[in-house]
Write a protein that holds these residues in place. Sequence first.
Motif, PDB file in Angstrom:
ATOM      1  N   ALA A  92      41.439  32.702  37.130  1.00  9.94           N
ATOM      2  CA  ALA A  92      41.568  34.005  36.390  1.00  9.94           C
ATOM      3  C   ALA A  92      42.850  34.401  35.755  1.00  9.94           C
ATOM      4  O   ALA A  92      42.503  34.778  34.447  1.00  9.94           O
ATOM      5  CB  ALA A  92      41.391  35.062  37.727  1.00  9.94           C
ATOM      6  N   GLY A  93      44.020  33.912  36.038  1.00 12.20           N
ATOM      7  CA  GLY A  93      45.068  33.949  35.311  1.00 12.20           C
ATOM      8  C   GLY A  93      45.095  33.237  33.936  1.00 12.20           C
ATOM      9  O   GLY A  93      45.337  33.739  32.767  1.00 12.20           O
ATOM     10  N   THR A  94      44.537  31.958  33.863  1.00  8.11           N
ATOM     11  CA  THR A  94      44.525  31.141  32.829  1.00  8.11           C
ATOM     12  C   THR A  94      43.338  31.748  31.733  1.00  8.11           C
ATOM     13  O   THR A  94      43.685  31.759  30.482  1.00  8.11           O
ATOM     14  CB  THR A  94      43.799  29.725  33.298  1.00  8.11           C
ATOM     15  OG1 THR A  94      44.971  29.178  33.956  1.00  8.11           O
ATOM     16  CG2 THR A  94      43.725  28.938  31.747  1.00  8.11           C
ATOM     17  N   ALA A  95      42.230  32.450  32.308  1.00  9.14           N
ATOM     18  CA  ALA A  95      41.108  33.019  31.634  1.00  9.14           C
ATOM     19  C   ALA A  95      42.004  34.226  30.962  1.00  9.14           C
ATOM     20  O   ALA A  95      41.696  34.645  29.601  1.00  9.14           O
ATOM     21  CB  ALA A  95      40.027  33.393  32.176  1.00  9.14           C
ATOM     22  N   GLU A 155      42.895  41.211  37.471  1.00 10.07           N
ATOM     23  CA  GLU A 155      43.612  41.888  38.952  1.00 10.07           C
ATOM     24  C   GLU A 155      42.345  42.168  39.685  1.00 10.07           C
ATOM     25  O   GLU A 155      42.535  41.952  41.005  1.00 10.07           O
ATOM     26  CB  GLU A 155      44.253  43.228  38.528  1.00 10.07           C
ATOM     27  CG  GLU A 155      45.509  43.166  37.818  1.00 10.07           C
ATOM     28  CD  GLU A 155      46.326  44.492  37.887  1.00 10.07           C
ATOM     29  OE1 GLU A 155      46.035  45.224  38.371  1.00 10.07           O
ATOM     30  OE2 GLU A 155      47.123  44.377  36.748  1.00 10.07           O
ATOM     31  N   MET A 156      41.321  42.390  39.405  1.00 10.03           N
ATOM     32  CA  MET A 156      40.149  42.755  40.374  1.00 10.03           C
ATOM     33  C   MET A 156      39.657  41.403  41.009  1.00 10.03           C
ATOM     34  O   MET A 156      39.614  41.496  42.384  1.00 10.03           O
ATOM     35  CB  MET A 156      38.897  43.179  39.680  1.00 10.03           C
ATOM     36  CG  MET A 156      37.901  43.659  40.406  1.00 10.03           C
ATOM     37  SD  MET A 156      36.502  44.533  39.580  1.00 10.03           S
ATOM     38  CE  MET A 156      35.881  43.223  38.726  1.00 10.03           C
ATOM     39  N   ILE A 157      39.519  40.281  40.097  1.00  6.92           N
ATOM     40  CA  ILE A 157      39.230  39.159  40.756  1.00  6.92           C
ATOM     41  C   ILE A 157      40.189  38.492  41.735  1.00  6.92           C
ATOM     42  O   ILE A 157      40.050  38.128  42.874  1.00  6.92           O
ATOM     43  CB  ILE A 157      38.865  37.852  39.836  1.00  6.92           C
ATOM     44  CG1 ILE A 157      37.466  38.380  39.174  1.00  6.92           C
ATOM     45  CG2 ILE A 157      38.916  36.555  40.235  1.00  6.92           C
ATOM     46  CD1 ILE A 157      37.332  37.356  37.698  1.00  6.92           C
ATOM     47  N   TRP A 158      41.565  38.872  41.448  1.00  9.23           N
ATOM     48  CA  TRP A 158      42.743  38.202  42.263  1.00  9.23           C
ATOM     49  C   TRP A 158      42.762  38.990  43.443  1.00  9.23           C
ATOM     50  O   TRP A 158      42.902  38.326  44.608  1.00  9.23           O
ATOM     51  CB  TRP A 158      44.049  38.506  41.335  1.00  9.23           C
ATOM     52  CG  TRP A 158      45.274  38.080  41.942  1.00  9.23           C
ATOM     53  CD1 TRP A 158      45.976  38.772  42.975  1.00  9.23           C
ATOM     54  CD2 TRP A 158      45.995  36.841  41.627  1.00  9.23           C
ATOM     55  NE1 TRP A 158      46.900  37.954  43.283  1.00  9.23           N
ATOM     56  CE2 TRP A 158      47.032  36.780  42.511  1.00  9.23           C
ATOM     57  CE3 TRP A 158      45.788  35.868  40.782  1.00  9.23           C
ATOM     58  CZ2 TRP A 158      48.140  35.790  42.476  1.00  9.23           C
ATOM     59  CZ3 TRP A 158      46.791  34.901  40.908  1.00  9.23           C
ATOM     60  CH2 TRP A 158      47.837  34.763  41.553  1.00  9.23           C
TER      61      TRP A 158
END
Length: 94
Positions: free
Chosen positions: A27-30, A42-45
């Motif tokens: 998610a951070g990379t995306a 943030e939602m996914i994290w």
Amino acid sequence: MADNGSSDSDSLLSHISLRVNVIQADAGTACKAGKLSESQTEMIWHHADRIRADTGRYAHEQGSLSAAEHASFDRELDEVAGRLCARILQPVRG
């Protein structure tokens, strides 16, 4: 065989934690690549982190994590990963 203090439940918890780490890293990379907004990231994290916390809490309360419970948490992570992939694969609108 020597007892190293680990259990099957520990390895199941480690598996969940590893999957959460991978989803959060992806998610951070995306987000850095412009495929996800900061709020989506943030939602996914947070969703993945909640699954990790729920898994640990459940294992602590029950004394262990059964294979069936592990499978349930794993399916929930599959859903999070699927949503992440779907968002990454959407065309970027400019």
